[in-house]
Every structure is written in structure tokens, then in C-alpha cells.
Design an enzyme around this catalytic site. Structure first.
Site, PDB file in Angstrom:
ATOM      1  N   TYR A   1      32.894  47.297  42.599  1.00  0.00           N
ATOM      2  CA  TYR A   1      32.759  47.381  41.143  1.00  0.00           C
ATOM      3  C   TYR A   1      32.997  46.022  40.478  1.00  0.00           C
ATOM      4  O   TYR A   1      32.193  45.565  39.663  1.00  0.00           O
ATOM      5  CB  TYR A   1      33.751  48.425  40.613  1.00  0.00           C
ATOM      6  CG  TYR A   1      33.735  48.567  39.112  1.00  0.00           C
ATOM      7  CD1 TYR A   1      32.790  49.361  38.476  1.00  0.00           C
ATOM      8  CD2 TYR A   1      34.673  47.897  38.327  1.00  0.00           C
ATOM      9  CE1 TYR A   1      32.772  49.481  37.096  1.00  0.00           C
ATOM     10  CE2 TYR A   1      34.658  48.014  36.945  1.00  0.00           C
ATOM     11  CZ  TYR A   1      33.715  48.807  36.330  1.00  0.00           C
ATOM     12  OH  TYR A   1      33.694  48.920  34.964  1.00  0.00           O
ATOM     13  N   GLN A   2      34.114  45.367  40.830  1.00  0.00           N
ATOM     14  CA  GLN A   2      34.480  44.118  40.128  1.00  0.00           C
ATOM     15  C   GLN A   2      33.460  43.017  40.390  1.00  0.00           C
ATOM     16  O   GLN A   2      33.072  42.291  39.479  1.00  0.00           O
ATOM     17  CB  GLN A   2      35.872  43.606  40.545  1.00  0.00           C
ATOM     18  CG  GLN A   2      36.947  44.647  40.776  1.00  0.00           C
ATOM     19  CD  GLN A   2      37.312  45.455  39.562  1.00  0.00           C
ATOM     20  OE1 GLN A   2      36.998  45.068  38.434  1.00  0.00           O
ATOM     21  NE2 GLN A   2      37.969  46.572  39.767  1.00  0.00           N
TER      22      GLN A   2
ATOM     23  N   ASP B   1      34.103  46.182  30.396  1.00  0.00           N
ATOM     24  CA  ASP B   1      34.666  46.938  31.526  1.00  0.00           C
ATOM     25  C   ASP B   1      35.580  47.999  30.937  1.00  0.00           C
ATOM     26  O   ASP B   1      36.802  47.871  30.938  1.00  0.00           O
ATOM     27  CB  ASP B   1      35.448  45.976  32.440  1.00  0.00           C
ATOM     28  CG  ASP B   1      36.112  46.709  33.587  1.00  0.00           C
ATOM     29  OD1 ASP B   1      35.688  47.833  33.909  1.00  0.00           O
ATOM     30  OD2 ASP B   1      37.072  46.154  34.154  1.00  0.00           O
TER      31      ASP B   1
ATOM     32  N   TYR C   1      34.631  56.791  42.821  1.00  0.00           N
ATOM     33  CA  TYR C   1      34.265  57.335  41.508  1.00  0.00           C
ATOM     34  C   TYR C   1      33.505  58.641  41.736  1.00  0.00           C
ATOM     35  O   TYR C   1      32.717  58.741  42.679  1.00  0.00           O
ATOM     36  CB  TYR C   1      33.367  56.373  40.728  1.00  0.00           C
ATOM     37  CG  TYR C   1      34.054  55.136  40.192  1.00  0.00           C
ATOM     38  CD1 TYR C   1      35.420  55.124  39.913  1.00  0.00           C
ATOM     39  CD2 TYR C   1      33.338  53.978  39.940  1.00  0.00           C
ATOM     40  CE1 TYR C   1      36.038  54.000  39.414  1.00  0.00           C
ATOM     41  CE2 TYR C   1      33.953  52.844  39.433  1.00  0.00           C
ATOM     42  CZ  TYR C   1      35.307  52.859  39.172  1.00  0.00           C
ATOM     43  OH  TYR C   1      35.917  51.754  38.676  1.00  0.00           O
TER      44      TYR C   1
END
Ligand code: SAM
Length: 280
Positions: A63-64, A157, A225
Site C-alpha cells: 500500500y505505502q 492517505d 484489507y
């Protein structure tokens, strides 16, 4: 006596995502949300806000890296960058790997998330150590309204639209983002999963389209997620965003575990149902 393992479950939208944990490390109620950190059995640390999974150490890098680098390379060489949300520090950590940016601003509504990350999530919070970082504690939708023609890149974010993140999903916010950019500026926003929240994704893409010439949607695989994926909306008036505008520095490339040029391009390929849903 040793505590027995237990399960922490995110429930919502007719769906549950459950993770086995060993220990609760922190639980507090801030002005804005409930903050929890757990030590999991096989995924490292876990952060929840209002019961919603924000990250686990096992897959947060996907994700990051993507939230930072898809919009970063869509621009090519951003000097002034703002992160709205991102209080865990992970997106900042990825941005701070780049030598070129001169300004790394972060605006999170909740100082308690930043404090919690510094105490319990050091692998994320190392992003705050970069001397280029300036932290602002404010609602991102208000902070951005005051800016005009300043940022090359704004990354949103945020949490989901249910809580304090709600104002970060509307057309007015995208209009304010556009006003805050320098010519050629790019925005990258947390854009949910088309499996889980199709209406939210549709509305967000429409809000971006009503303000920007080039709007695209990329998929990121994040197993922890719900539905195992999340999207990133990348928008600009500058150029199509599905190809990187500059090459990844080889030194940086050797540190990345998810992002590369091929993944950048492939992330924007859409299954037929997503094309139909979003009108691509
Ligand atoms: N990766 C995460 C996800 O989508 O699951 C998001 C992580 S990050 C912890 C989300 C941050 O957005 C939180 O720290 C929260 O305080 C912040 N946030 C929520 N609403 C905000 C707003 N209106 N302005 C600024 N920050 C906001």
C-alpha cells in the site's frame, strides 16, 4: 499465565475480515476515532481505527509504496509534496526515500494517530524522522482550501468516508486539490475497493473527473484489507498517468518490494467490470 490468542474482526458492508492476534498493545479513544494496535500471530503489528484495518506489518509495504510512487512517478520530479492523512507515517517513509523533493508536508486531523505510530509502529513512524517533514494537525479539507498553486503532488492517505475522512471524498475537495497544485501537479487518493464499495469508487472517480483532465484508477493488492485489494485514483491536468514520467533510481529500486515500472503500468489495467463500473 500466557494469554490465549484471539481474533480481531473488521465488520462492515456485509463482510468480515479477521486476524488472529496474540496481544492488545494499545486502545484509546481520540477526539476523532478509536485507535487500537495489536501484535498478531503471523502478520506483525496491526493498526485499527474505529475497528477498520489500516495496516499490518506483513503487507503494508504494498500500500505505502504504491500510494507514494504511483502519483510520484506519474509526475516525474515533484519538489513540493503534501500528504493528507497518513498519520501512521508509512507514505512519508516511502516519499523520504526520494532525494529530490524539497518539501514533505503532512496534514492529519488526529495527532493521537501520529503519537501512537511513534510509540507502537516504529517501522512506519520512521517516515517522520526526515528533516524535510513538516507536520500540520488539521482537517485536510480545510488545510488544502488555503493553498493555491503550491504543491506538485498531493497524496490523500485517508480513512474510509464513514468517519473524519468524509470530506475527503467529495467534488469540492477535488476542486480545492486542483487549486492547490502547481502546473503539471498530480494528486493520488486512497480510492477504496470496487468489490466492496462500488458506489464510493464511482463517486470519487466522478469527483476527480469533474476537476481534472486525466483521471485513472490503479489496483493495489493488499491481502489484509477486506476483498484483498484497494485502489488509488491518480489525477492531473498534465499528462496520462499510466506510464511513469521518469525512471526509478536504481538505488531506490533495490529497496522497493512492490513498486516497479511494470507494476505501475499493470496496476492501471482494469477488469471488464471495473471498466464498465467506472466508464473507462
Ligand atoms: N492506509 C489506510 C487505509 O486506508 O486503510 C489509511 C491510513 S492513515 C492511518 C489514515 C489517516 O487519515 C488517519 O491517521 C486519520 O486520522 C486521517 N484522517 C481522516 N480524516 C482526515 C481528515 N479529514 N483530514 C486529515 N486527516 C484525516
Amino acid at each position: 499465565m500466557m494469554q490465549k490468542n484471539f481474533w480481531v474482526t473488521e465488520v462492515g458492508n456485509g463482510y468480515g475480515q479477521t486476524i488472529e492476534v496474540k496481544e492488545k498493545l494499545c486502545e484509546k479513544q481520540s477526539k476523532f476515532q478509536k485507535i487500537e494496535v495489536y501484535e498478531t500471530c503471523r502478520l506483525g503489528r496491526l493498526l485499527l481505527l474505529d475497528g477498520i484495518i489500516q495496516l499490518t506489518y506483513a503487507d503494508e509495504f504494498a500500500y505505502q509504496e504504491m500510494m507514494a510512487n504511483l502519483p510520484y512517478y506519474a509526475h516525474g520530479n515533484p519538489e513540493r509534496i503534501l500528504v493528507i492523512g497518513g498519520g501512521d507515517g508509512g507514505v512519508l517513509r516511502e516519499l523520504s526515500r526520494h532525494k529530490e523533493p524539497k518539501v514533505l508536508d503532512l496534514c492529519d486531523i488526529d495527532e493521537e494517530v501520529i503519537k501512537t505510530a511513534k510509540k507502537f509502529l516504529p517501522e512506519m513512524a520512521c517516515g517522520f524522522d526526515d528533516p524535510r517533514v513538516n507536520i500540520h494537525i488539521a482537517d485536510g479539507s480545510e488545510f488544502i482550501r488555503e493553498k493555491e498553486g503550491y504543491y506538485d503532488l498531493v497524496i490523500v492517505d485517508s480513512t474510509d468516508p464513514g468517519g473524519p475522512g468524509a470530506p475527503l471524498f467529495g467534488a469540492q475537495f477535488y476542486a480545492d486539490l486542483k487549486k492547490a497544485l502547481r502546473p503539471g501537479g498530480v494528486v493520488g487518493t486512497q480510492a477504496e475497493s470496487p468489490w466492496l464499495l462500488p458506489e464510493v469508487v464511482k463517486n470519487l472517480i466522478n469527483a476527480a473527473r469533474s476537476n481534472f483532465k486525466y483521471v485513472d484508477y490503479a489496483a493495489i493488492s493488499v491481502p489484509t484489507y477486506p476483498t484483498g485489494m484497494i485502489g488509488c485514483c491518480v489525477a492531473t491536468d498534465g499528462r496520462a498517468v499510466d506510464k511513469p514520467a521518469s525512471a526509478v533510481d536504481p538505488q531506490l529500486a533495490s529497496k522497493l518490494r512492490y513498486y516497479n515500472k511494470e507494476v505501475h503500468e499493470a496496476a492501471f489495467a482494469k477488469p471488464q467490470f471495473v471498466r464498465e463500473m467506472l466508464g473507462f
